[in-house]
Design a protein around this motif. Structure first.
Motif, PDB file in Angstrom:
ATOM      1  N   GLU A  89     -21.254  29.751 -46.345  1.00  0.00           N
ATOM      2  CA  GLU A  89     -20.277  30.006 -48.092  1.00  0.00           C
ATOM      3  C   GLU A  89     -20.124  31.323 -48.297  1.00  0.00           C
ATOM      4  OE1 GLU A  89     -23.546  28.029 -50.581  1.00  0.00           O
ATOM      5  OE2 GLU A  89     -23.557  26.394 -49.244  1.00  0.00           O
ATOM      6  N   MET A  90     -19.423  31.809 -48.266  1.00  0.00           N
ATOM      7  CA  MET A  90     -18.750  32.590 -48.885  1.00  0.00           C
ATOM      8  C   MET A  90     -19.696  33.954 -50.012  1.00  0.00           C
ATOM      9  SD  MET A  90     -17.238  34.170 -51.693  1.00  0.00           S
ATOM     10  CE  MET A  90     -15.754  35.052 -50.762  1.00  0.00           C
ATOM     11  N   ALA A  91     -20.509  32.830 -51.098  1.00  0.00           N
ATOM     12  CA  ALA A  91     -21.459  33.069 -51.884  1.00  0.00           C
ATOM     13  C   ALA A  91     -22.334  33.504 -51.691  1.00  0.00           C
ATOM     14  CB  ALA A  91     -21.943  32.338 -52.984  1.00  0.00           C
ATOM     15  N   ALA A  92     -22.965  33.576 -50.367  1.00  0.00           N
ATOM     16  CA  ALA A  92     -24.071  33.714 -49.586  1.00  0.00           C
ATOM     17  C   ALA A  92     -24.169  35.003 -49.260  1.00  0.00           C
ATOM     18  CB  ALA A  92     -24.368  33.190 -47.831  1.00  0.00           C
ATOM     19  N   ALA A  93     -22.128  35.415 -48.857  1.00  0.00           N
ATOM     20  CA  ALA A  93     -21.721  36.860 -48.445  1.00  0.00           C
ATOM     21  C   ALA A  93     -21.472  38.174 -49.519  1.00  0.00           C
ATOM     22  CB  ALA A  93     -21.887  37.126 -46.753  1.00  0.00           C
ATOM     23  N   SER A  94     -20.575  37.594 -50.200  1.00  0.00           N
ATOM     24  CA  SER A  94     -19.827  38.114 -51.587  1.00  0.00           C
ATOM     25  C   SER A  94     -19.422  37.681 -52.963  1.00  0.00           C
ATOM     26  CB  SER A  94     -18.233  38.268 -50.244  1.00  0.00           C
ATOM     27  OG  SER A  94     -18.459  38.324 -49.250  1.00  0.00           O
ATOM     28  N   GLY A  95     -20.856  36.595 -53.070  1.00  0.00           N
ATOM     29  CA  GLY A  95     -20.854  36.265 -54.046  1.00  0.00           C
ATOM     30  C   GLY A  95     -21.729  36.892 -55.447  1.00  0.00           C
ATOM     31  N   LEU A  96     -20.502  36.557 -56.838  1.00  0.00           N
ATOM     32  CA  LEU A  96     -21.065  37.093 -57.798  1.00  0.00           C
ATOM     33  C   LEU A  96     -22.579  36.447 -58.182  1.00  0.00           C
ATOM     34  CD1 LEU A  96     -19.548  37.577 -60.281  1.00  0.00           C
ATOM     35  CD2 LEU A  96     -19.435  35.469 -61.920  1.00  0.00           C
ATOM     36  N   VAL A  97     -23.427  36.010 -57.649  1.00  0.00           N
ATOM     37  CA  VAL A  97     -24.751  35.814 -58.196  1.00  0.00           C
ATOM     38  C   VAL A  97     -25.493  37.181 -57.015  1.00  0.00           C
ATOM     39  CG1 VAL A  97     -24.897  33.899 -59.023  1.00  0.00           C
ATOM     40  CG2 VAL A  97     -25.506  34.409 -56.146  1.00  0.00           C
TER      41      VAL A  97
END
Length: 380
Positions: A89-97
């Motif tokens: 998941e890109m969010a795990a490395a580059s996520g808004l959170v």
């Protein structure tokens, strides 16, 4: 009686795994003899790795990556049970959170950590990578990701560009000499649930830039920069990505994954359904239960419930959907194979109350939905 349970997450309250477990408890209250097949689902956003690892009886790995602000952080990815596929998941490395609201600036945030995740997956010797790209903090067209996997993005003086979509205005040349050759031997399937082009009024910057911290002048700057990136990609790499549907996903990461990593953009729920073999598991099912937090007109356009309903309809399997909120437009799902939908809320309650008691509400709603189904078949 075989019942397939294929829910998405309930954001802020239940993961897809937890939702499946709650539904299963309710089903067994109504039909103790049922044979249950729990299949946690996702559409490429948050929860994709958990769903795919669970479905394939896989394992998790953790690796240090570059965060969206350049910080070092730990990110988790998954491996399938047979070790041949990696789930990212890109969010795990580059996520808004991962970016505090006061520091959100898509001219500076980078996708380099997503490239770090891809390299970590390659280190595992996999044949296939499934990458969900929802929830990004970035608008760099995948430039940081490209740098991580070996590309050099150079300015007119031959210097490497700094991170962020703002720096792309200085791009003069793309050097692919050191691109990781392992990418040529791996299938990179990108779960993408939007069709936005890279640039323009419906592009990455205009549609998604403001939620990442961009003001109107930043949006114009970022849009111009992504257009220029696409021109240089076409000239130096021979790939035309500007108008490809989904190129604007995740701040242009969709375009970057195609251009730099040889990725293919696919509707998220369809890709994940194929990966976990949903169709085969529905072939002999008597009933399917699916669920997610809210049903509305957008749910019919590529979200989990729509994908599950379409798959089940191919085999004539009835599908019941459970949701915390049912909004105008949800009825469009009835034309996509969904048999009926039910709200979890069995009494007047606040959103906070519904979130706090989501598991028990889902359990009770699934029990009543199955009882109604059995009554209709004369088996209550």
């Amino acid at each position: 009686m075989k019942i397939v349970i294929a829910p998405d997450k309930f954001k802020g309250s239940l993961s897809a795994v937890e939702a499946a477990q709650a539904i299963a408890r309710g089903v067994l209250h109504a039909c103790p003899q049922a044979s249950l097949d729990e299949i946690p689902m996702a559409d490429g956003g948050e929860g994709t790795v958990d769903a795919l690892v669970t479905a394939t009886r896989g394992t998790f790995r953790t690796v240090a990556v570059t965060g969206p602000l350049g910080q070092t952080l730990d990110a988790r990815f998954g491996l399938s049970g047979d070790g041949r596929s990696a789930f990212l998941e890109m969010a795990a490395a580059s996520g808004l959170v991962l970016v505090p609201e006061s520091q959100r600036d898509p001219t500076l945030t980078t996708t380099r950590g997503t490239g770090d995740l891809i390299l970590a997956a390659l280190d595992q010797g996999v044949d296939r990578i499934v990458l969900g790209i929802g929830g990004s903090a970035t608008n760099d067209g995948g430039a940081g990701m490209a740098q991580a996997i070996g590309f050099r993005l150079l300015d007119v003086d031959g210097r490497d560009l700094p991170p962020g979509g703002g720096a792309l205005v200085r791009l003069d040349q793309i050097d692919s000499t050191n691109r990781d050759p392992r990418l040529d031997h791996v299938e990179l399937a990108v779960a993408c649930d939007v069709t936005n082009p890279l640039c323009g009024p419906q592009g990455a910057s205009a549609v998604y830039g403001p939620q990442k911290g961009a003001n109107s002048s930043m949006v114009e700057q970022l849009d111009r920069n992504l257009a220029w990136l696409a021109e240089v990609i076409a000239r130096d790499l021979g790939r035309s990505v500007a108008d490809q549907p989904g190129a604007g996903a995740a701040g242009g990461l969709g375009a970057g994954l195609v251009a730099f990593a040889g990725g293919t953009l696919q509707p998220g729920v369809d890709l994940i359904s194929r990966t976990i073999g949903l169709a085969d598991r529905l072939k002999d099912a008597d009933l399917c239960l699916t669920a997610e937090g809210s049903l509305d007109e957008q749910t019919a356009h590529g979200k989990t419930i729509a994908g599950v309903a379409r798959s089940a309809a191919e085999y004539g399997c009835p599908v019941l959907a459970l949701a915390g909120s049912i909004q105008p437009g949800a009825e469009a799902l009835l034309d996509q194979g969904l048999s009926a939908y039910f709200s979890l809320c069995d009494r007047p309650m606040s959103l906070e109350d519904a979130i706090a008691h989501a598991a028990s509400l889902l359990e009770r709603a699934s029990e009543q939905a199955v009882r109604a189904f059995l009554a209709g078949r004369g088996r209550a």
